[in-house]
Design a protein around this motif. Structure first.
Motif, PDB file in Angstrom:
ATOM      1  N   UNK A 108      34.238  21.985  39.128  1.00 23.02           N
ATOM      2  CA  UNK A 108      33.170  22.929  39.461  1.00 23.02           C
ATOM      3  C   UNK A 108      33.566  23.803  40.652  1.00 23.02           C
ATOM      4  N   UNK A 109      34.188  23.194  41.647  1.00 26.91           N
ATOM      5  CA  UNK A 109      34.612  23.937  42.836  1.00 26.91           C
ATOM      6  C   UNK A 109      35.607  25.032  42.465  1.00 26.91           C
ATOM      7  N   UNK A 110      36.611  24.653  41.704  1.00 25.70           N
ATOM      8  CA  UNK A 110      37.643  25.604  41.304  1.00 25.70           C
ATOM      9  C   UNK A 110      37.047  26.727  40.464  1.00 25.70           C
ATOM     10  N   UNK A 111      36.224  26.374  39.492  1.00 28.72           N
ATOM     11  CA  UNK A 111      35.608  27.382  38.621  1.00 28.72           C
ATOM     12  C   UNK A 111      34.728  28.343  39.423  1.00 28.72           C
ATOM     13  N   UNK A 112      33.977  27.799  40.374  1.00 22.79           N
ATOM     14  CA  UNK A 112      33.088  28.623  41.181  1.00 22.79           C
ATOM     15  C   UNK A 112      33.868  29.610  42.044  1.00 22.79           C
ATOM     16  N   UNK A 113      34.885  29.123  42.737  1.00 29.19           N
ATOM     17  CA  UNK A 113      35.653  29.983  43.644  1.00 29.19           C
ATOM     18  C   UNK A 113      36.452  31.025  42.866  1.00 29.19           C
ATOM     19  N   UNK A 114      37.064  30.635  41.768  1.00 25.63           N
ATOM     20  CA  UNK A 114      37.849  31.591  40.982  1.00 25.63           C
ATOM     21  C   UNK A 114      36.954  32.662  40.369  1.00 25.63           C
ATOM     22  N   UNK A 115      35.777  32.281  39.867  1.00 20.99           N
ATOM     23  CA  UNK A 115      34.845  33.266  39.306  1.00 20.99           C
ATOM     24  C   UNK A 115      34.314  34.194  40.399  1.00 20.99           C
ATOM     25  N   UNK A 116      34.046  33.635  41.570  1.00 20.01           N
ATOM     26  CA  UNK A 116      33.569  34.457  42.685  1.00 20.01           C
ATOM     27  C   UNK A 116      34.617  35.484  43.070  1.00 20.01           C
ATOM     28  N   UNK A 117      35.870  35.099  43.045  1.00 16.13           N
ATOM     29  CA  UNK A 117      36.960  36.016  43.400  1.00 16.13           C
ATOM     30  C   UNK A 117      37.030  37.201  42.434  1.00 16.13           C
ATOM     31  N   UNK A 118      36.506  37.037  41.219  1.00 17.76           N
ATOM     32  CA  UNK A 118      36.475  38.131  40.246  1.00 17.76           C
ATOM     33  C   UNK A 118      35.242  39.021  40.427  1.00 17.76           C
ATOM     34  N   UNK A 119      34.196  38.509  41.084  1.00 20.25           N
ATOM     35  CA  UNK A 119      32.933  39.224  41.246  1.00 20.25           C
ATOM     36  C   UNK A 119      32.847  39.945  42.590  1.00 20.25           C
ATOM     37  N   UNK A 120      33.352  39.338  43.645  1.00 21.08           N
ATOM     38  CA  UNK A 120      33.214  39.872  45.010  1.00 21.08           C
ATOM     39  C   UNK A 120      33.846  41.258  45.148  1.00 21.08           C
ATOM     40  N   UNK A 121      33.094  42.250  45.648  1.00 18.92           N
ATOM     41  CA  UNK A 121      33.655  43.594  45.829  1.00 18.92           C
ATOM     42  C   UNK A 121      34.878  43.639  46.751  1.00 18.92           C
ATOM     43  N   UNK A 122      34.895  42.824  47.800  1.00 20.34           N
ATOM     44  CA  UNK A 122      36.064  42.801  48.692  1.00 20.34           C
ATOM     45  C   UNK A 122      37.279  42.263  47.937  1.00 20.34           C
ATOM     46  N   UNK A 123      37.085  41.225  47.148  1.00 17.16           N
ATOM     47  CA  UNK A 123      38.196  40.675  46.367  1.00 17.16           C
ATOM     48  C   UNK A 123      38.714  41.710  45.376  1.00 17.16           C
ATOM     49  N   UNK A 124      37.784  42.417  44.740  1.00 25.31           N
ATOM     50  CA  UNK A 124      38.194  43.439  43.780  1.00 25.31           C
ATOM     51  C   UNK A 124      38.921  44.597  44.473  1.00 25.31           C
ATOM     52  N   UNK A 125      38.513  44.933  45.684  1.00 30.96           N
ATOM     53  CA  UNK A 125      39.156  46.029  46.422  1.00 30.96           C
ATOM     54  C   UNK A 125      40.542  45.639  46.930  1.00 30.96           C
ATOM     55  N   UNK A 126      40.719  44.375  47.280  1.00 31.35           N
ATOM     56  CA  UNK A 126      41.992  43.947  47.860  1.00 31.35           C
ATOM     57  C   UNK A 126      43.000  43.479  46.813  1.00 31.35           C
ATOM     58  N   UNK A 127      42.521  43.135  45.625  1.00 39.05           N
ATOM     59  CA  UNK A 127      43.417  42.581  44.601  1.00 39.05           C
ATOM     60  C   UNK A 127      44.581  43.524  44.314  1.00 39.05           C
ATOM     61  N   UNK A 128      45.787  42.999  44.432  1.00 35.92           N
ATOM     62  CA  UNK A 128      46.982  43.790  44.186  1.00 35.92           C
ATOM     63  C   UNK A 128      47.426  44.616  45.387  1.00 35.92           C
ATOM     64  N   UNK A 129      46.590  44.629  46.434  1.00 36.22           N
ATOM     65  CA  UNK A 129      46.918  45.412  47.626  1.00 36.22           C
ATOM     66  C   UNK A 129      47.356  44.550  48.793  1.00 36.22           C
ATOM     67  N   UNK A 130      46.705  43.409  48.957  1.00 40.90           N
ATOM     68  CA  UNK A 130      47.048  42.486  50.037  1.00 40.90           C
ATOM     69  C   UNK A 130      46.972  41.061  49.493  1.00 40.90           C
ATOM     70  N   UNK A 131      47.761  40.168  50.043  1.00 48.06           N
ATOM     71  CA  UNK A 131      47.681  38.783  49.587  1.00 48.06           C
ATOM     72  C   UNK A 131      46.389  38.117  50.079  1.00 48.06           C
ATOM     73  N   UNK A 132      45.697  37.456  49.155  1.00 54.09           N
ATOM     74  CA  UNK A 132      44.486  36.705  49.473  1.00 54.09           C
ATOM     75  C   UNK A 132      44.687  35.283  48.954  1.00 54.09           C
ATOM     76  N   UNK A 133      44.665  34.332  49.871  1.00 54.41           N
ATOM     77  CA  UNK A 133      44.801  32.917  49.525  1.00 54.41           C
ATOM     78  C   UNK A 133      43.414  32.283  49.544  1.00 54.41           C
ATOM     79  N   UNK A 134      43.079  31.566  48.465  1.00 52.42           N
ATOM     80  CA  UNK A 134      41.810  30.863  48.381  1.00 52.42           C
ATOM     81  C   UNK A 134      42.041  29.391  48.674  1.00 52.42           C
ATOM     82  N   UNK A 135      41.335  28.866  49.667  1.00 51.58           N
ATOM     83  CA  UNK A 135      41.445  27.452  50.039  1.00 51.58           C
ATOM     84  C   UNK A 135      40.063  26.840  49.883  1.00 51.58           C
ATOM     85  N   UNK A 136      39.954  25.858  48.992  1.00 53.89           N
ATOM     86  CA  UNK A 136      38.674  25.189  48.769  1.00 53.89           C
ATOM     87  C   UNK A 136      38.644  23.909  49.579  1.00 53.89           C
ATOM     88  N   UNK A 137      37.653  23.809  50.452  1.00 55.92           N
ATOM     89  CA  UNK A 137      37.568  22.640  51.342  1.00 55.92           C
ATOM     90  C   UNK A 137      36.383  21.784  50.989  1.00 55.92           C
TER      91      UNK A 137
END
Length: 137
Positions: A108-137
């Motif tokens: 559930x954690x992985x699915x939630x964070x990965x789906x959020x990364x596809x929805x978030x406007x900042x993630x969409x703006x940065x994708x392919x432009x800067x490296x973004x590492x997702x760390x689930x704690x």
């Protein structure tokens, strides 16, 4: 496509002020000590980190609702690094540390964070432009 909302802010640099058009944001900026400045103010990287963390957390609540999971106690910490790009300029790198409720399974954690990364406007703006590492704690 017409924007749903447009934020407008003005600044004259890292050792100045940043002010939004509606006056709700009015901050003193200062060059970081690491870059030879006084550090007696906020900086663009901190503002970007705050915006990305807030945006990702809000997007996560939307995605959690869609996935029918409870992420009400979730929080996001964004670490925005300023890095030399090797061409005399600079770039950014981001680590998003997502703290989720213990009740969620690893899947559930992985699915939630990965789906959020596809929805978030900042993630969409940065994708392919800067490296973004997702760390689930």
């Amino acid at each position: 496509m017409a924007p749903i909302y447009t934020a407008i802010a003005t600044s004259s640099g890292r050792d100045a002020r940043a002010v939004s058009s509606d006056g709700r944001l009015d901050v003193t900026l200062a060059m970081q000590k690491e870059l030879g400045g006084t550090g007696v103010g906020t900086n663009p990287e901190q503002l970007f980190a705050a915006g990305y963390a807030a945006c990702f957390a809000s997007a996560m609540q939307l995605v959690a609702k869609r996935q029918k999971v409870d992420a009400a106690d979730a929080s996001v910490t964004a670490e925005v690094g300023l890095v030399a790009n090797g061409d005399g300029g600079f770039g950014l790198q981001v680590v998003l540390r997502v703290e989720l409720p213990d009740a969620l399974t690893a899947k559930q954690r992985t699915a939630l964070v990965e789906a959020t990364h596809q929805v978030c406007p900042y993630s969409n703006a940065t994708r392919g432009n800067i490296p973004v590492e997702l760390v689930v704690e």
